[in-house]
Enzyme design. Structure first.
Site, PDB file in Angstrom:
ATOM      1  N   TYR A  36      -2.858  -0.548   9.798  1.00  0.00           N
ATOM      2  CA  TYR A  36      -2.843  -0.909   8.376  1.00  0.00           C
ATOM      3  C   TYR A  36      -1.535  -0.467   7.738  1.00  0.00           C
ATOM      4  O   TYR A  36      -0.866  -1.259   7.049  1.00  0.00           O
ATOM      5  CB  TYR A  36      -4.033  -0.262   7.671  1.00  0.00           C
ATOM      6  CG  TYR A  36      -4.109  -0.587   6.198  1.00  0.00           C
ATOM      7  CD1 TYR A  36      -4.579  -1.828   5.775  1.00  0.00           C
ATOM      8  CD2 TYR A  36      -3.722   0.338   5.232  1.00  0.00           C
ATOM      9  CE1 TYR A  36      -4.658  -2.143   4.426  1.00  0.00           C
ATOM     10  CE2 TYR A  36      -3.803   0.036   3.881  1.00  0.00           C
ATOM     11  CZ  TYR A  36      -4.264  -1.197   3.482  1.00  0.00           C
ATOM     12  OH  TYR A  36      -4.339  -1.497   2.144  1.00  0.00           O
ATOM     13  N   SER A  57       0.825  -1.206   0.000  1.00  0.00           N
ATOM     14  CA  SER A  57       0.000   0.000   0.000  1.00  0.00           C
ATOM     15  C   SER A  57       0.856   1.252   0.000  1.00  0.00           C
ATOM     16  O   SER A  57       1.925   1.293   0.626  1.00  0.00           O
ATOM     17  CB  SER A  57      -0.901   0.028   1.239  1.00  0.00           C
ATOM     18  OG  SER A  57      -1.603   1.250   1.333  1.00  0.00           O
ATOM     19  N   LYS A  88       1.424  -3.000   6.298  1.00  0.00           N
ATOM     20  CA  LYS A  88       1.834  -2.963   4.893  1.00  0.00           C
ATOM     21  C   LYS A  88       3.315  -2.598   4.758  1.00  0.00           C
ATOM     22  O   LYS A  88       4.010  -3.115   3.864  1.00  0.00           O
ATOM     23  CB  LYS A  88       0.957  -1.986   4.110  1.00  0.00           C
ATOM     24  CG  LYS A  88      -0.481  -2.445   3.952  1.00  0.00           C
ATOM     25  CD  LYS A  88      -0.577  -3.761   3.164  1.00  0.00           C
ATOM     26  CE  LYS A  88      -2.017  -4.113   2.838  1.00  0.00           C
ATOM     27  NZ  LYS A  88      -2.123  -5.324   1.994  1.00  0.00           N
TER      28      LYS A  88
END
Length: 253
Positions: free
Chosen positions: A158, A145, A162
């Site tokens: 998150y 990401s 990532k």
């Protein structure tokens, strides 16, 4: 013809990647965790024949191994692993520090790291073992990401997971190169998946599109094309790379 396992292929980027490989004549194992209907729909949409469906929770170490084993048993072997399955940001798992309870904070971190990083690590272990035992070349492509680089203040778990996935991929690229196994990652920005449609159609839509100088967001098919190339033998020399696929919405220095 190659054999390919795509995790999280019920919809979005995973489904698009499965279709891209199938269009090239590859046989695909379509993985889903809980969305069986979506997994079956993806399977039906694939060009060609010989594709299969596998299921399991990648955050569970035993099930991660079983997913790879099931794909091998059904396809006969595996040549490519696409680690796409992820715990994605949503209104339910928003966790801003200073606003979120400690209980929710720790729960979200455990879940996101468990799926996005540890799940991918365990899949890679089982997949690499299979290739090494066969003395066969292959490729791992991780779906990372843009958030790993620019930060996600509302979803720090998150972004952290990532970033860890990118680092894992680079470590494995060095470790697996002697076995002719390439490992790469893509780092998408906002992509027009079903998960994002409510935002794109709502008040946030224009702002999200304006993040890119192209004035739009990416498509699952654009990410799938990048994944397909990185998994190809021609891209082996790119092993260790993290490819930005974000429409110049975030530029790394």
């Amino acid at each position: 013809m190659r054999t390919v396992l795509v995790t999280g292929a019920s919809d979005g980027i995973g489904a698009a990647a499965a279709r891209r490989f199938a269009e090239a004549g590859d046989r695909v194992a379509v993985h889903y965790a809980s969305n069986q209907v979506g997994g079956e729909e993806t399977l039906r949409s694939l060009t060609g024949s010989g594709h299969v469906l596998v299921t399991g929770d990648i955050s569970n170490p035993d099930q991660a191994q079983q997913i790879v084993s099931a794909a091998i048993a059904k396809l006969g072997s595996l040549d490519v692993l696409v680690c796409n399955a992820a715990a994605a940001p949503s209104a339910l798992n928003r966790h801003v520090i200073g606003e979120t309870s400690y209980t929710k904070w720790t729960a979200v971190f455990q879940h996101m790291v468990g799926v996005n990083l540890l799940g991918a690590a365990n899949l890679a272990w089982a997949f690499a073992k299979h290739l090494i035992e066969r003395s066969a070349p292959g490729a791992i492509v991780n779906i990372g990401s843009r958030g790993a680089f620019r930060g996600e203040p509302e979803y720090p778990a998150y972004a952290a997971s990532k970033a860890g996935l990118h680092a894992l991929g680079q470590s494995l690229a060095v470790a697996l190169a002697p076995h002719s196994i390439s490992v790469t990652s893509v780092a998408p920005g906002v992509v027009a998946t079903a998960r994002q449609l409510s935002k794109l159609d709502g008040v946030e839509g224009n702002a999200l599109r304006a993040q890119s100088p192209f004035g739009r967001v990416g498509t699952p098919e654009e990410i799938a094309s990048a994944v397909f190339w990185l998994a190809s033998p021609e891209a082996a020399w790119s092993s260790g790379a993290v490819l930005d696929v974000n429409g110049a919405s975030h530029l790394r220095t």
